[in-house]
Design a protein around this motif. Structure first.
Motif, PDB file in Angstrom:
ATOM      1  N   THR A 410     -20.911  14.693   4.775  1.00  0.00           N
ATOM      2  CA  THR A 410     -22.017  13.751   5.024  1.00  0.00           C
ATOM      3  C   THR A 410     -21.768  12.879   6.247  1.00  0.00           C
ATOM      4  N   GLY A 411     -21.295  13.496   7.319  1.00  0.00           N
ATOM      5  CA  GLY A 411     -21.182  12.822   8.599  1.00  0.00           C
ATOM      6  C   GLY A 411     -19.970  11.939   8.779  1.00  0.00           C
ATOM      7  N   GLY A 412     -19.006  12.035   7.871  1.00  0.00           N
ATOM      8  CA  GLY A 412     -17.876  11.125   7.943  1.00  0.00           C
ATOM      9  C   GLY A 412     -16.686  11.612   8.740  1.00  0.00           C
ATOM     10  N   CYS A 413     -16.679  12.862   9.142  1.00  0.00           N
ATOM     11  CA  CYS A 413     -15.471  13.474   9.698  1.00  0.00           C
ATOM     12  C   CYS A 413     -14.998  12.796  10.991  1.00  0.00           C
ATOM     13  N   ASP A 414     -15.903  12.591  11.937  1.00  0.00           N
ATOM     14  CA  ASP A 414     -15.501  12.114  13.263  1.00  0.00           C
ATOM     15  C   ASP A 414     -14.847  10.738  13.217  1.00  0.00           C
ATOM     16  N   THR A 415     -15.337   9.868  12.358  1.00  0.00           N
ATOM     17  CA  THR A 415     -14.833   8.491  12.338  1.00  0.00           C
ATOM     18  C   THR A 415     -13.742   8.263  11.311  1.00  0.00           C
ATOM     19  N   TYR A 416     -13.487   9.253  10.435  1.00  0.00           N
ATOM     20  CA  TYR A 416     -12.511   9.002   9.374  1.00  0.00           C
ATOM     21  C   TYR A 416     -11.107   8.728   9.908  1.00  0.00           C
ATOM     22  N   PRO A 417     -10.609   9.415  10.930  1.00  0.00           N
ATOM     23  CA  PRO A 417      -9.265   9.073  11.416  1.00  0.00           C
ATOM     24  C   PRO A 417      -9.127   7.587  11.769  1.00  0.00           C
ATOM     25  N   ASP A 418     -10.122   7.048  12.462  1.00  0.00           N
ATOM     26  CA  ASP A 418     -10.075   5.621  12.808  1.00  0.00           C
ATOM     27  C   ASP A 418     -10.156   4.757  11.560  1.00  0.00           C
ATOM     28  N   ARG A 419     -11.082   5.073  10.680  1.00  0.00           N
ATOM     29  CA  ARG A 419     -11.251   4.260   9.471  1.00  0.00           C
ATOM     30  C   ARG A 419     -10.010   4.343   8.587  1.00  0.00           C
ATOM     31  N   PHE A 420      -9.482   5.555   8.429  1.00  0.00           N
ATOM     32  CA  PHE A 420      -8.274   5.726   7.630  1.00  0.00           C
ATOM     33  C   PHE A 420      -7.126   4.906   8.202  1.00  0.00           C
ATOM     34  N   ASN A 421      -6.909   4.997   9.511  1.00  0.00           N
ATOM     35  CA  ASN A 421      -5.778   4.300  10.127  1.00  0.00           C
ATOM     36  C   ASN A 421      -5.873   2.783   9.946  1.00  0.00           C
ATOM     37  N   GLN A 422      -7.059   2.230  10.099  1.00  0.00           N
ATOM     38  CA  GLN A 422      -7.212   0.789   9.918  1.00  0.00           C
ATOM     39  C   GLN A 422      -6.844   0.368   8.495  1.00  0.00           C
ATOM     40  N   ILE A 423      -7.373   1.110   7.528  1.00  0.00           N
ATOM     41  CA  ILE A 423      -7.131   0.742   6.125  1.00  0.00           C
ATOM     42  C   ILE A 423      -5.690   1.040   5.736  1.00  0.00           C
ATOM     43  N   TYR A 424      -5.189   2.186   6.181  1.00  0.00           N
ATOM     44  CA  TYR A 424      -3.798   2.539   5.879  1.00  0.00           C
ATOM     45  C   TYR A 424      -2.846   1.466   6.385  1.00  0.00           C
ATOM     46  N   LYS A 425      -3.011   1.047   7.621  1.00  0.00           N
ATOM     47  CA  LYS A 425      -2.090   0.071   8.208  1.00  0.00           C
ATOM     48  C   LYS A 425      -2.131  -1.248   7.443  1.00  0.00           C
ATOM     49  N   ALA A 426      -3.333  -1.702   7.098  1.00  0.00           N
ATOM     50  CA  ALA A 426      -3.452  -2.979   6.401  1.00  0.00           C
ATOM     51  C   ALA A 426      -2.748  -2.934   5.048  1.00  0.00           C
TER      52      ALA A 426
END
Length: 671
Positions: A410-426
Motif C-alpha cells: 500500500t505504497g509504503g516501500c519507498d519511505t519505510y527505510p527512512d521511517r524505520f531508521n528514525q524509529i529504530y534509532k530512537a
C-alpha cells in the motif's frame, strides 16, 4: 493481512513434494532414527498467535414480537439492528468487541460514525434517540435519550441486543451504566429472551440521578441459562416518575465472568480456549488495525488506556468502530495472565490514507517514545506515573516491538527505510535490550544495511499444496538473519459467503509448513497463526483458529486449533538430526528434545496410510497424539468431530511403531 511472496524467502525447490500422494499404492514402511546429539537450538518463542479485528456485513431481518406484545403491553414492535423488517443492517463485529473482550453489549458508547442506533430498541411506551447534545464525557460524545410521554405509569426503557444476541448463562453478571436526569428510584435490569419473552435475570437497584451531570452506577446479579443466544439486556425505569420528561444513559456495559477475574477483562470461555493452546507469544494489536484508514484513525496507544469513559474509540480499517475497551494495558494483562511474551506493534507513519516520513515523522516518533515511557518508566516520569495510576505499578515486560505493519505494501516501500531508521534509532538508543522487528521481508523496502539483530516479518496465506511446497523455505537461508512469520494460515475459499472452515488437508499443510519452520528455528524466531477468532454471525475472513456465537456450547475448535495446540505444547529446545529411509513427501517430520524428553512430529499429506517406525535410542515409553480425518473433513460450527486421540506406546529398545492415517498430524513424546 496480505498474501504474497516476499524477497528471497519465496525461493527454493521442494524435495519429494507429491511423492506417493495420489497413486493409491501401498506405501513402503519408513524408518526414522532420531539422533541424540547435534542439531541446532530452537527458539523458545516459536509458536504464537496474532490478534486483530475483523468485520462483516450481514443481513439481519428480525421481527421481535414477544407473544404479540412488547414487555410493557404497548403493542408489537420491530428491532434488532434495523427497526423495519425490510432494512439491511450494517451490522458489524470484531474479535475484540463482541468477541474475546468480555463486554457483551454492542454500540454501547455510540463510538464511531457507522452504527447509528444499531442494537438499541425501545421497551415500553418511550421514544429513544442518540443525543449529541448530552455527551457522557469528552471522549464519549453522545448518549441515549429516553423520552417518556405524559401520563406514563408503567416501567419502560430500552433494550440492547448485543452481537446478534446476548449470551445468557448460569453466571453472575456485572453491569454498569452512566445516567443523567432527575430521577430517584428503582432501575430494573433484565436478561430476556428476545422472542420467547422468558426472563432469565431480573434485578433492581436504587439510584439517585440529577440533571447536572452524568453519574456511573454499577451492580451485579445472577442469571439462569438460556437455551439459545436470542436474548437481550433491558434497562427500565419507573415511567410515572419521568412522565413528560427524559433521561439520558451512556456507556452501558454487561460482563459475564472474565478470565482471571480481571476488571474490563476477557470472556472466560473464549480466553480459556486460547490459554489451552499454550502459545508462546501474542502479536498485537494487529495488523492492519494499527494503520488506520486515515492517519488520524490509526491505533493510538494513549486513547486506549485509563477509564473507559475517557476512551473515544475510532473507526477501524474495516468501516466499523473499535471501542478500544481492549486497550494497551488489557493486552499486556492478557499476555501476563497466559504467560505469553508480548509482541507490540507500533505505528510507523503509514496509513491507508497517507504516509508521514522525513522530518514530518518526528512528532510521531516522540509519541512512540512516550509509549515506551508508559511501558517502562518509573514513578518519577510523566508516563510511568500514568501507568501506575492506571493500576500497573511495575514496568511492563515487553521485549519485542514491531515497527509498522506490511510496510512493503500500500505504497509504503519507498519511505519505510527512512521511517524505520528514525524509529529504530530512537528506541534502540534508549532501550537497547528491546528486539526490534521490521514489518516486512522485502529487502528493497528495508534499510541497507539492516541493523544487527533486527527480525524481518513475513506474512503468508496459502492454499494447501502451496504451503507444502514451502516446507524447505528456510533450509538454505543465511543463519545470521532472524525471521518472524507474523501471519500465516491455510485459506479455504470454497464458499463465497458464510463460514468456510478449516479442513484436514489444509491443517495438515500448515503442520508441514510449521515443521519446516521448526527445523530452522535457529533463525525462525517466532511464527503467529492468524486469524485467531470469529463470531459466526459476523464472518469476514475464514478460517480462523476457533469460533463461537451467542448461544451456549457453540465454541468450535478447528482442526487448525488442534494442530497449533499439539505443536506449541510439545516442542523441545534443541532440533535433532533424523536419519530416514525415505525422502520427504508425503510423510514429513521433525524431531526435538529437552533434556531426556524427545518429540517427533509427523504429518501424512496424502490418501494412503504410512507405516512408520520411529527409533529414539535409550527411551522406553511414549505417548502419541494424532489428529486425523478425511481430506476435506473438519469441525463445522457447533459440530466438533475431529479431535486428537492419545494412545500410550511402549518402546521396543526405543523403537515405536506408528500408523499414520491419511491426512493426519501426530506428535510422539518419548522418554
Amino acid at each position: 493481512m496480505r498474501p504474497g511472496c516476499v524477497a528471497y524467502l519465496c525461493l527454493g525447490s521442494t524435495v519429494g513434494l507429491v511423492q506417493g500422494i495420489s497413486n493409491g499404492n501401498v506405501s513402503e514402511p519408513v524408518t526414522l532414527t532420531v539422533g541424540r546429539e547435534g542439531g541446532n537450538k530452537s527458539s523458545p518463542l516459536l509458536y504464537g498467535v496474532m490478534f486483530e479485528v475483523f468485520h462483516s456485513w450481514v443481513l439481519i431481518v428480525h421481527k421481535r414480537i414477544i407473544n404479540g406484545t412488547n414487555l410493557s403491553g404497548n403493542g408489537s414492535f420491530w428491532y434488532a439492528g434495523p427497526h423495519e423488517a425490510s432494512e439491511r443492517a450494517l451490522t458489524t463485529c470484531c474479535q475484540g468487541d463482541g468477541g474475546i473482550h468480555g463486554q457483551l453489549l454492542q454500540n454501547n458508547g455510540f463510538q464511531g460514525t457507522s452504527l447509528g442506533m444499531t442494537s438499541y430498541a425501545p421497551v415500553g411506551d418511550v421514544e429513544i434517540s442518540q443525543d449529541m447534545s448530552n455527551p457522557v464525557s469528552d471522549a464519549i460524545t453522545s448518549s441515549l435519550k429516553v423520552s417518556v410521554p405524559d401520563g406514563a405509569t408503567e416501567y419502560a426503557g430500552f433494550a440492547n441486543t448485543g452481537y446478534i444476541g446476548v449470551p445468557v448463562m448460569n453466571h453472575t453478571y456485572k453491569s454498569s451504566f452512566w445516567m443523567k436526569g432527575d430521577y430517584s428510584g428503582t432501575v430494573n435490569l433484565q436478561l430476556v429472551g428476545s422472542v420467547s419473552g422468558i426472563v432469565y435475570a431480573d434485578h433492581n437497584l436504587t439510584v439517585k440521578s440529577t440533571s447536572s451531570k452524568f453519574r456511573e452506577f454499577e451492580t451485579s446479579f445472577n442469571s439462569t441459562e438460556s437455551p439459545d443466544g436470542d436474548n437481550e439486556w433491558h434497562l427500565t425505569i419507573d415511567g410515572s416518575k419521568v412522565a413528560g420528561s427524559s433521561l439520558n444513559f451512556g456507556l452501558i456495559q454487561l460482563f459475564p465472568p472474565t478470565y482471571n477475574d480481571r476488571d474490563n477483562g476477557l470472556r472466560h470461555d473464549l480466553a480459556t480456549a486460547l490459554d489451552h493452546v499454550n502459545s508462546a507469544f501474542l502479536r498485537f494489536p494487529g495488523g492492519n488495525n494499527i494503520e488506520g484508514l486515515e492517519i488520524d484513525s490509526r491505533w493510538k496507544w494513549n486513547t486506549t488506556i485509563g477509564p473507559l469513559v475517557d476512551r473515544p474509540g475510532r473507526e477501524s480499517d474495516w468501516f466499523y468502530p473499535n471501542t478500544d475497551a481492549l486497550g494497551l494495558d488489557e493486552y499486556l494483562w492478557w499476555c501476563e495472565d497466559m504467560n505469553m511474551a508480548p509482541l507490540l506493534a507500533i505505528w510507523s507513519g503509514k496509513s491507508y490514507g497517507g504516509i508521514v516520513s522525513g522530518s514530518d515523522l518526528k512528532p510521531f516518533v516522540d509519541d512512540i517514545m512516550n509509549e515506551m515511557e508508559y511501558l517502562f518508566g518509573s514513578e518519577h516520569t510523566h508516563y510511568g506515573k500514568m501507568r501506575i495510576d492506571n493500576g500497573r505499578k511495575e514496568p511492563w515486560k515487553v521485549d519485542f516491538v514491531e515497527i509498522g505493519n506490511e510496510d512493503d505494501l500500500t505504497g509504503g516501500c519507498d519511505t519505510y527505510p527512512d521511517r524505520f531508521n528514525q524509529i529504530y534509532k530512537a528506541i534502540h538508543d534508549k532501550y537497547p535490550n528491546i528486539t526490534l522487528v521490521a514489518s516486512n521481508g522485502n529487502y528493497s523496502c528495508l534499510p541497507s544495511p539492516l541493523p544487527q539483530n533486527v527480525i524481518i516479518d513475513l506474512h503468508l496465506y496459502r492454499q494447501p499444496d502451496d504451503f507444502v511446497a514451502l516446507f524447505n523455505q528456510f533450509d538454505n537461508q543465511p543463519r545470521n538473519q532472524s525471521v518472524m512469520v507474523g501471519e500465516y494460515g491455510c485459506r479455504n475459499t470454497s464458499s463465497a459467503l458464510g463460514t468456510y472452515w478449516s479442513f484436514m488437508q489444509g491443517s495438515c499443510s500448515e503442520a508441514i509448513y510449521m515443521m519446516g519452520m521448526e527445523r530452522n528455528s535457529d533463525i525462525v524466531q517466532m511464527a503467529a497463526y492468524a486469524p485467531l477468532l470469529e463470531h459466526f454471525g459476523f464472518i469476514s475472513w475464514s478460517p480462523t483458529m476457533y469460533g463461537f456465537n451467542s448461544s451456549p456450547e457453540t465454541l468450535t475448535l478447528s482442526t487448525s486449533y488442534y494442530v497449533q495446540q499439539m505443536f506449541s505444547s510439545n516442542k523441545g529446545n534443541t532440533v535433532l538430526p533424523v536419519n530416514s529411509t525415505a525422502d520427504f513427501g508425503p510423510l514429513y517430520w521433525v524431531a526435538t528434545k529437552t533434556d531426556s524428553k524427545y518429540y517427533m512430529k509427523l504429518a501424512n499429506y496424502g490418501p494412503d496410510e504410512q507405516n512408520v517406525t520411529v527409533s529414539i535410542p535409550k527411551t522406553e515409553s511414549g505417548r502419541l497424539e494424532m489428529l486425523g480425518g478425511s481430506q476435506n473433513e473438519g469441525n463445522q460450527p457447533y459440530d466438533v468431530t475431529v479431535m486428537p486421540v492419545t494412545t500410550n506406546l511402549t518402546g521396543d529398545h526405543g523403537n515405536y511403531s506408528v500408523t499414520m492415517a491419511p491426512w493426519a498430524v501426530a506428535v510422539l513424546i518419548a522418554t
